[in-house]
Motif scaffolding. Structure first.
Motif, short mmCIF file in Angstrom:
data_model
loop_
_atom_site.label_atom_id
_atom_site.label_comp_id
_atom_site.label_asym_id
_atom_site.label_seq_id
_atom_site.Cartn_x
_atom_site.Cartn_y
_atom_site.Cartn_z
N GLY A 194 -8.57 6.79 2.01
CA GLY A 194 -9.29 7.91 1.40
C GLY A 194 -10.61 8.20 2.07
N GLY A 195 -11.29 7.16 2.54
CA GLY A 195 -12.57 7.37 3.20
C GLY A 195 -12.48 7.39 4.70
N GLU A 219 -2.97 4.17 -2.84
CA GLU A 219 -3.06 3.67 -1.47
C GLU A 219 -4.35 2.87 -1.26
OE1 GLU A 219 -0.74 3.85 0.83
OE2 GLU A 219 0.67 5.03 -0.37
N TYR A 220 -5.03 3.13 -0.16
CA TYR A 220 -6.21 2.35 0.22
C TYR A 220 -7.43 3.24 0.08
CZ TYR A 220 -2.05 0.35 2.25
OH TYR A 220 -0.78 -0.11 2.42
N GLY A 221 -8.24 2.95 -0.93
CA GLY A 221 -9.30 3.86 -1.33
C GLY A 221 -10.31 4.20 -0.25
N PHE A 222 -10.77 3.17 0.49
CA PHE A 222 -11.77 3.46 1.52
C PHE A 222 -11.20 3.45 2.92
CE2 PHE A 222 -14.96 1.45 4.50
CZ PHE A 222 -15.50 2.67 4.90
N SER A 243 -5.85 -1.12 -2.90
CA SER A 243 -6.97 -1.93 -2.43
C SER A 243 -8.05 -1.01 -1.90
CB SER A 243 -6.52 -2.90 -1.32
OG SER A 243 -6.06 -2.19 -0.19
N SER A 244 -9.28 -1.52 -1.84
CA SER A 244 -10.37 -0.75 -1.26
C SER A 244 -10.25 -0.69 0.25
CB SER A 244 -11.72 -1.38 -1.63
OG SER A 244 -11.94 -1.33 -3.01
N ILE A 245 -9.81 -1.81 0.84
CA ILE A 245 -9.68 -1.92 2.29
C ILE A 245 -8.32 -2.51 2.62
CG2 ILE A 245 -10.56 -3.10 4.35
CD1 ILE A 245 -13.32 -3.12 2.98
N TYR A 246 -7.66 -1.91 3.59
CA TYR A 246 -6.38 -2.46 4.06
C TYR A 246 -6.50 -2.72 5.56
CZ TYR A 246 -1.51 -2.71 5.58
OH TYR A 246 -0.33 -3.10 6.16
N LEU A 263 -9.12 -6.50 -1.51
CA LEU A 263 -8.88 -6.49 -0.07
C LEU A 263 -7.41 -6.77 0.14
CD1 LEU A 263 -11.82 -8.65 1.35
CD2 LEU A 263 -11.73 -6.17 1.08
N SER A 264 -6.82 -6.13 1.13
CA SER A 264 -5.43 -6.45 1.45
C SER A 264 -5.28 -6.52 2.95
CB SER A 264 -4.47 -5.40 0.87
OG SER A 264 -4.73 -4.13 1.40
#
Length: 621
Positions: A194-195, A219-222, A243-246, A263-264
């Protein structure tokens, strides 16, 4: 008050100043220095930077909003859509001065992203990027605000309300190096990441990342990551989805961070997520994480509480932050190793908290003055002459500063100078007869606050030398090369001036190569023969410490010295007791030339006694 020496955040050498004078989006003035429309637009400023060799400083008007309106996409000539930056001749620095650049007027009508950095070195300071909108389903159609393939550093910037249909709502770092310092990235969206997306090198320091999300919410927010990431003292909040980070590939290292959510990490990729220690992480979606000293990691059912105010707001400094709560487990539990001296707001860290916000920190004081060690320059100084060393007056200690020549009142002669590190230098030859003083405008930035000042640089008038004297202008023949002939001295009414002596081309320089100058001493560079040449002409220049000079022709005379002759008779053998007469003939000698004649006689003393050796004869003219 403390006067702190300056250290550049951005090292600029001979940067040219380009001032954006209109908020309109125009693309007609691509030649450096031209302005035929309503003024120089941001797009045109970037074009002119590419047209101008060397480094370029682009200045926006403080607090203004620049909206991109020339529709078009997927061309890299900076004519339509996003602003394409590709400058191989030097760096491009965009001084935003808290301005806004937007690709539309809301989240749904953006014409493209804002910047496509194709190559080169780019610095962007104090700028907000918003309302970028990129559609399409290929990797090149990612990065709602920035698509970076160069080496880019962003500081004190905000990226918000941008979107990309494919991936990376705020930025896509593909084959580039991206450094984010004291930035806030929030409310950006994309289908994946997303970010952001990264496949090369991404460094994030003292940043706040908040409320980024994917379109399907699962999905992966950031960040979707395939490269190497180093994240230090950064706060992530409300980027919670899967997760925030993948991390699919690459090495991802986090230190002193607060990460709400998960985290993933892919077990099929290369690399893993490493901890530099002292993080609070909500929970893990996979086990590929090396937990170490100072880490607090929650579980899916009981996430760790990062302890922040969930409202993103202006807590001081150029960008919005999430304030750390007094009860947070991140308070006073970070490490000073590698931690920035100040937090994202520019407040001084003390006990070192985790994340971008230091609880109870002291606000940074703005610089209050700019100082220069010398505000004058000598007449005839060449380009690249150092005028003086810049420093800032600031009550804070341990600060680093950047100095820039900026537009504004008193900036008339900025183009005659440049800044190299913390040195103000000339960009052209200084001529008192053309201009006796120069007006410049300087800007100092401590990373959070700025201060501007007009300065006058005066030209020191200098009287040039009027004559050169040589203590001796003769040398004997047959003397070895390197023999001192005489000492130069200069007639100059400026009695404190020092002078240097050099050979120069021009009338009378015929024999310069036969001599050398060491300090103020004229020396021979060859062995001279009076009979071959008895007079030499040289042209010498004396230059004072203001670069004024005087030239003079000297004649060097060779003294005739009597030569020595060694006459060796052909072998003559006599074996008798009678007187021996050995004839010796030396032609072309005069009485004056004959100083001594040496006879070498060898004999066997067993059979011969030498007595009564004498020399007689007649000199033949």
């Amino acid at each position: 008050m403390l006067i702190a020496l300056a250290v550049l955040f951005i090292a600029e050498v001979s940067a040219s100043m380009i001032v954006v004078t209109t908020t309109s989006d125009e693309a007609s003035d691509s030649t450096y220095g031209s302005s035929t429309g309503t003024g120089i637009s941001l797009r045109e400023a970037v074009m002119q930077a590419a047209d101008n060799p060397g480094d370029d400083d682009i200045f926006l008007n403080s607090g203004s909003t620049y909206t991109l309106t020339i529709a078009g996409r997927d061309e890299n000539s900076n004519l339509t859509g996003d602003i394409d930056i590709s400058d191989s001749s030097g760096s491009v620095t965009i001084h935003g001065k808290n301005a806004i650049v937007q690709a539309g007027t809301n989240t749904s009508n953006g014409i493209d992203r804002m910047f496509h950095i194709i190559s080169g070195t780019v610095y962007i300071n104090r700028l907000t990027l918003r309302y970028g909108l990129v559609t399409g389903s290929t990797v090149t159609q990612s990065g709602g605000a920035i698509y970076n393939s160069g080496t880019t550093t962003m500081k004190n910037c905000s990226l918000h309300d941008n979107s990309a249909e494919y991936s990376a709502g705020a930025f896509s770092n593909r084959s580039g190096i991206l450094n984010l310092i004291q930035c806030t990235i929030y409310n950006n969206t994309a289908n994946a990441g997303g970010g952001a997306y990264n496949d090369t090198t991404l460094n994030i320091t003292n940043c706040t990342i908040s409320g980024n999300y994917t379109t399907n919410g699962t999905e992966y927010g950031f960040l979707y990551n395939d490269g190497n990431v180093n994240m230090m003292n950064t706060t992530l909040s409300n980027n919670c989805e899967f997760s925030s980070i993948y991390r699919r590939n690459g090495i991802f290292t986090i230190t002193n961070c607060l990460i709400e959510g998960a985290l993933s990490s892919s077990s099929n990729g290369v690399g893993e997520i490493y901890s530099g220690g002292y993080n609070i992480i909500g929970y893990l979606k996979s086990d590929i994480f090396t937990q170490t000293t100072g880490d607090i990691v929650g579980t899916d059912s009981t996430p760790a509480n990062i302890g922040i105010n969930t409202t993103l707001t202006n807590n001081g400094g150029p960008t919005d932050t999430h304030a750390l709560l007094s009860t947070s487990d991140g308070r006073d539990t970070g490490t000073s190793s590698g931690a920035p001296l100040r937090d994202q707001r520019g407040y001084l860290r003390s006990s070192i908290d985790k994340g971008a916000f230091e609880f109870g920190a002291t606000a940074s004081s703005a610089p209050t003055d700019i100082n220069i060690s010398s505000n004058s320059v000598d007449n005839n100084s060449p380009s690249d002459t150092t005028v003086g060393t810049l420093s800032a007056t600031d009550s804070d200690s341990g600060e680093t500063y950047s100095f820039v020549l900026v537009p504004g009142t008193g900036s008339t002669d900025n183009d005659s100078f440049y800044i190299d590190g913390n040195l103000l230098k000339t960009k052209e030859v200084i001529d008192y007869n053309t201009k006796s003083s120069y007006s410049i405008r300087l800007w100092v930035d401590d990373g959070i606050s700025t201060y501007e000042k007009q300065m006058t640089i005066s030209v020191n008038f200098n009287n040039p030398p009027t004559d050169i004297s040589l203590s001796s202008d003769t040398i004997d023949e047959n003397m070895a090369a390197g023999t001192s002939i005489g000492n130069f001295s200069t007639t100059d009414v400026d009695t404190l001036d020092t002078h240097t002596y050099t050979f120069v081309s021009g009338t009378g320089d015929t024999d310069n190569a036969s001599f050398a100058i060491s300090g103020n001493t004229l020396q021979s560079a060859a062995e001279f023969d009076y009979e071959t040449k008895n007079s030499y002409s040289i042209r010498v220049r004396t230059t004072d410490n203001s670069f004024d000079y005087y030239d003079k022709i000297f004649t060097i005379t060779i003294n005739d010295i009597n030569d020595s002759f060694f006459c060796i008779d052909a072998s003559t053998t006599q074996n008798q007791t009678q007187p021996i007469s050995i004839p010796i003939t030396m032609n072309n000698l005069t009485n004056i030339d004959i100083q001594a004649i040496e006879l070498n006689i060898s004999y066997d003393p067993a059979v011969l006694t030498a007595t009564g050796i004498s020399l007689t004869g007649t000199v033949l003219e």
